[in-house]
Design a protein around this motif. Sequence first.
Motif, PDB file in Angstrom:
ATOM      1  N   GLU A 295       0.823  -1.214   0.000  1.00 30.76           N
ATOM      2  CA  GLU A 295       0.000   0.000   0.000  1.00 30.76           C
ATOM      3  C   GLU A 295       0.855   1.260   0.000  1.00 30.76           C
ATOM      4  O   GLU A 295       0.416   2.316  -0.462  1.00 30.76           O
ATOM      5  CB  GLU A 295      -0.937  -0.013   1.210  1.00 30.76           C
ATOM      6  N   TRP A 296       2.053   1.155   0.512  1.00 36.82           N
ATOM      7  CA  TRP A 296       2.961   2.299   0.489  1.00 36.82           C
ATOM      8  C   TRP A 296       3.499   2.538  -0.922  1.00 36.82           C
ATOM      9  O   TRP A 296       3.629   3.667  -1.372  1.00 36.82           O
ATOM     10  CB  TRP A 296       4.115   2.057   1.468  1.00 36.82           C
ATOM     11  N   THR A 297       3.809   1.445  -1.630  1.00 35.98           N
ATOM     12  CA  THR A 297       4.330   1.589  -2.995  1.00 35.98           C
ATOM     13  C   THR A 297       3.216   1.831  -4.010  1.00 35.98           C
ATOM     14  O   THR A 297       3.442   2.429  -5.057  1.00 35.98           O
ATOM     15  CB  THR A 297       5.112   0.328  -3.417  1.00 35.98           C
ATOM     16  N   CYS A 298       2.009   1.354  -3.677  1.00 33.17           N
ATOM     17  CA  CYS A 298       0.883   1.508  -4.609  1.00 33.17           C
ATOM     18  C   CYS A 298      -0.374   1.858  -3.823  1.00 33.17           C
ATOM     19  O   CYS A 298      -1.193   0.988  -3.512  1.00 33.17           O
ATOM     20  CB  CYS A 298       0.676   0.227  -5.412  1.00 33.17           C
ATOM     21  N   PRO A 299      -0.568   3.139  -3.475  1.00 33.21           N
ATOM     22  CA  PRO A 299      -1.761   3.546  -2.727  1.00 33.21           C
ATOM     23  C   PRO A 299      -3.027   3.376  -3.562  1.00 33.21           C
ATOM     24  O   PRO A 299      -2.961   3.149  -4.777  1.00 33.21           O
ATOM     25  CB  PRO A 299      -1.490   5.024  -2.426  1.00 33.21           C
ATOM     26  N   VAL A 300      -4.175   3.483  -2.913  1.00 33.40           N
ATOM     27  CA  VAL A 300      -5.452   3.313  -3.619  1.00 33.40           C
ATOM     28  C   VAL A 300      -5.584   4.320  -4.751  1.00 33.40           C
ATOM     29  O   VAL A 300      -5.951   3.977  -5.874  1.00 33.40           O
ATOM     30  CB  VAL A 300      -6.631   3.447  -2.627  1.00 33.40           C
ATOM     31  N   ASP A 301      -5.277   5.577  -4.472  1.00 34.07           N
ATOM     32  CA  ASP A 301      -5.344   6.620  -5.503  1.00 34.07           C
ATOM     33  C   ASP A 301      -3.969   6.789  -6.144  1.00 34.07           C
ATOM     34  O   ASP A 301      -3.319   7.824  -6.024  1.00 34.07           O
ATOM     35  CB  ASP A 301      -5.814   7.942  -4.889  1.00 34.07           C
ATOM     36  N   TYR A 302      -3.523   5.750  -6.809  1.00 35.30           N
ATOM     37  CA  TYR A 302      -2.195   5.790  -7.414  1.00 35.30           C
ATOM     38  C   TYR A 302      -2.214   6.655  -8.673  1.00 35.30           C
ATOM     39  O   TYR A 302      -3.189   6.695  -9.414  1.00 35.30           O
ATOM     40  CB  TYR A 302      -1.723   4.375  -7.759  1.00 35.30           C
ATOM     41  N   THR A 303      -1.135   7.358  -8.897  1.00 33.64           N
ATOM     42  CA  THR A 303      -0.991   8.177 -10.104  1.00 33.64           C
ATOM     43  C   THR A 303       0.315   7.875 -10.827  1.00 33.64           C
ATOM     44  O   THR A 303       0.457   8.161 -12.010  1.00 33.64           O
ATOM     45  CB  THR A 303      -1.024   9.677  -9.757  1.00 33.64           C
ATOM     46  N   ALA A 304       1.266   7.303 -10.098  1.00 29.54           N
ATOM     47  CA  ALA A 304       2.567   7.000 -10.696  1.00 29.54           C
ATOM     48  C   ALA A 304       2.551   5.618 -11.347  1.00 29.54           C
ATOM     49  O   ALA A 304       1.609   4.838 -11.191  1.00 29.54           O
ATOM     50  CB  ALA A 304       3.652   7.073  -9.631  1.00 29.54           C
ATOM     51  N   ASP A 305       3.607   5.332 -12.064  1.00 25.64           N
ATOM     52  CA  ASP A 305       3.759   4.031 -12.700  1.00 25.64           C
ATOM     53  C   ASP A 305       3.793   2.938 -11.632  1.00 25.64           C
ATOM     54  O   ASP A 305       4.292   3.148 -10.524  1.00 25.64           O
ATOM     55  CB  ASP A 305       5.053   4.021 -13.516  1.00 25.64           C
ATOM     56  N   VAL A 306       3.257   1.774 -11.965  1.00 19.77           N
ATOM     57  CA  VAL A 306       3.210   0.669 -11.000  1.00 19.77           C
ATOM     58  C   VAL A 306       4.437  -0.230 -11.130  1.00 19.77           C
ATOM     59  O   VAL A 306       4.441  -1.347 -10.630  1.00 19.77           O
ATOM     60  CB  VAL A 306       1.925  -0.168 -11.200  1.00 19.77           C
ATOM     61  N   LYS A 307       5.477   0.269 -11.771  1.00 23.90           N
ATOM     62  CA  LYS A 307       6.677  -0.540 -11.998  1.00 23.90           C
ATOM     63  C   LYS A 307       7.301  -1.001 -10.692  1.00 23.90           C
ATOM     64  O   LYS A 307       7.719  -2.160 -10.565  1.00 23.90           O
ATOM     65  CB  LYS A 307       7.690   0.261 -12.813  1.00 23.90           C
ATOM     66  N   ASN A 308       7.377  -0.112  -9.691  1.00 23.23           N
ATOM     67  CA  ASN A 308       7.980  -0.494  -8.407  1.00 23.23           C
ATOM     68  C   ASN A 308       7.185  -1.601  -7.730  1.00 23.23           C
ATOM     69  O   ASN A 308       7.758  -2.533  -7.152  1.00 23.23           O
ATOM     70  CB  ASN A 308       8.065   0.721  -7.483  1.00 23.23           C
ATOM     71  N   THR A 309       5.860  -1.502  -7.795  1.00 20.90           N
ATOM     72  CA  THR A 309       5.016  -2.547  -7.210  1.00 20.90           C
ATOM     73  C   THR A 309       5.222  -3.869  -7.931  1.00 20.90           C
ATOM     74  O   THR A 309       5.331  -4.931  -7.304  1.00 20.90           O
ATOM     75  CB  THR A 309       3.533  -2.136  -7.285  1.00 20.90           C
ATOM     76  N   ARG A 310       5.293  -3.814  -9.248  1.00 18.15           N
ATOM     77  CA  ARG A 310       5.499  -5.033 -10.030  1.00 18.15           C
ATOM     78  C   ARG A 310       6.835  -5.694  -9.667  1.00 18.15           C
ATOM     79  O   ARG A 310       6.899  -6.917  -9.473  1.00 18.15           O
ATOM     80  CB  ARG A 310       5.461  -4.695 -11.525  1.00 18.15           C
ATOM     81  N   ASN A 311       7.888  -4.891  -9.576  1.00 24.87           N
ATOM     82  CA  ASN A 311       9.213  -5.442  -9.247  1.00 24.87           C
ATOM     83  C   ASN A 311       9.238  -6.046  -7.847  1.00 24.87           C
ATOM     84  O   ASN A 311       9.862  -7.089  -7.615  1.00 24.87           O
ATOM     85  CB  ASN A 311      10.273  -4.344  -9.360  1.00 24.87           C
ATOM     86  N   MET A 312       8.557  -5.389  -6.897  1.00 26.78           N
ATOM     87  CA  MET A 312       8.525  -5.892  -5.526  1.00 26.78           C
ATOM     88  C   MET A 312       7.813  -7.242  -5.458  1.00 26.78           C
ATOM     89  O   MET A 312       8.300  -8.193  -4.824  1.00 26.78           O
ATOM     90  CB  MET A 312       7.812  -4.887  -4.620  1.00 26.78           C
TER      91      MET A 312
END
Length: 383
Positions: free
Chosen positions: A286-303
Motif C-alpha cells: 500500500e505504500w508503494t501503490c496507494p489506492v489513488d495511485y498516479t505514478a507508474d506501477v513498476k515499483n510494485t510489479r518489481n517488488m
Amino acid sequence: MATSLDDTEIDDYKEEIEDNNCLLCGVLCEIFYSKLVRPTRPTVLFGEEKWKHRRKAKAEHVIVPSKEVEEGYFAKYPFSWSAMCRASECPKSLLGLQYILTDTVIKQPGTTKYFLSGITTIESAQLFSYVIPKDPNVARIGRKTGNLQYDDTFIRFHAANIERQPSEFQGKNIGFIVHAHCWALFDYIIPTALVEKKLEKFIRAGRKYWRNNRLWGIQDWEQKLWKAGHGRTHNQGFEFGCDIYKNPLIVPEVQKVVDNARKTKKEYKPPRCSHVPLEVATMIAEWTCPVDYTADVKNTRNMLLAWQWTFPDWFWKVRLKEELFVELNSLRESNYSIDWQALRLDLMALVSDQERYLSSGLPNRERVIGFMTAIKSNFLKTA
C-alpha cells in the motif's frame, strides 16, 4: 488531398449535419472521411482484413452476420465503427397518421410497436431515409443499390429524434438509431435479450435520460475537422475531456493486455518470504501503490516479482475500476489459467500512463458506460 475550410464553410458544414444521434452514447452516427474514403463505398470496408475476400465478387453490398461487425475492430479505417448502426423501429402500419411519437404503447393484433433491426452503414447529413436489414442477426456492408427487397429483407426508415418528430415523417417508418458497438457494449450493462423484449420501455428510458442531459448531440468540432483532414495540422485537444469519437467497445490497448494474459499461463512459485504475514506485506504494498495511485506501477510489479507475493482480489479491486474492463468477463467464464495479479498490474499500468490512457479510448468508454448505467436505471424503473 484535404483542403482547408474558412469560417463560413465550417458553419455550413455544421448546419448540414442531421440529428441522428445514438440513443445510448448521444453522439451522432456518422464517419469522418475525405473524398477518397467514404464508409458506404464497398472498396473501403472491403479493404478491412476480414472482408478482403468479398472484393472479388465486385458487389455493391453484401450481407454478413451481425457478429462480424459487433465483434470487429476496423484496423484500416478505425472510425468506420461510428457509421455502423442499428435501429429500433416503429413501422408506419402502427403509427397510422400520427407524426408525434408518443410514449403510448400502440397495440394491434399480431404486431408489436417496435422491433430491433439489423446493422447498416450510414453517412451523416443524409436528408432522406435510410435502408436497413430487418433481421437483427445480419449486417449490410456497402453502398446503396436500386434493387433492394424492401418488403422482405430490408426496410426504409427515417431517423427519429428524442423530442417531437418532424411533420414530414407522418405515415412513415421511423427508428431510433444506436451504434452497433454501443448496443453490444450495452449487453454488458444489462442483457440486451431482456431489452429487446421491452423495446418500448428502452426507448422511453433513453428519451427520458437525454431530455435532461445537455450532452445529447454534443459534437467536438475541432476533433471532427481534424479527423476529417479539413486543414487541421495537429490535434488541438478535447472539448469534453476525451475523444468522444473513439469506439467505446473495442479498445485495442486493453485487448492486447487480455490476449497476453491468455497466452501467459499462471505458474506457481513458492513465496521467498513466506514468514512475512499478509497484513505486513499488504502494508508495504500500500505504500508503494496507494489506492489513488498516479505514478507508474513498476515499483510494485518489481517488488511482487522479487518476493513472489500474491495479494487477494480485494487489494486490486479498490485500485482498479474492473467494471470498466468488460473484456474481463470472458476471462472469468473461460477455463484459462490466468495470472490475475499480473493482468491487473498491466491494466493499472495503462491507466496510470495518462498519455497512453487518453489515446486508448478508455475515457470515452467510461463516459458512455455512465450514460448506459443511467439509462438502465430508467429502464428498470419504467412501468
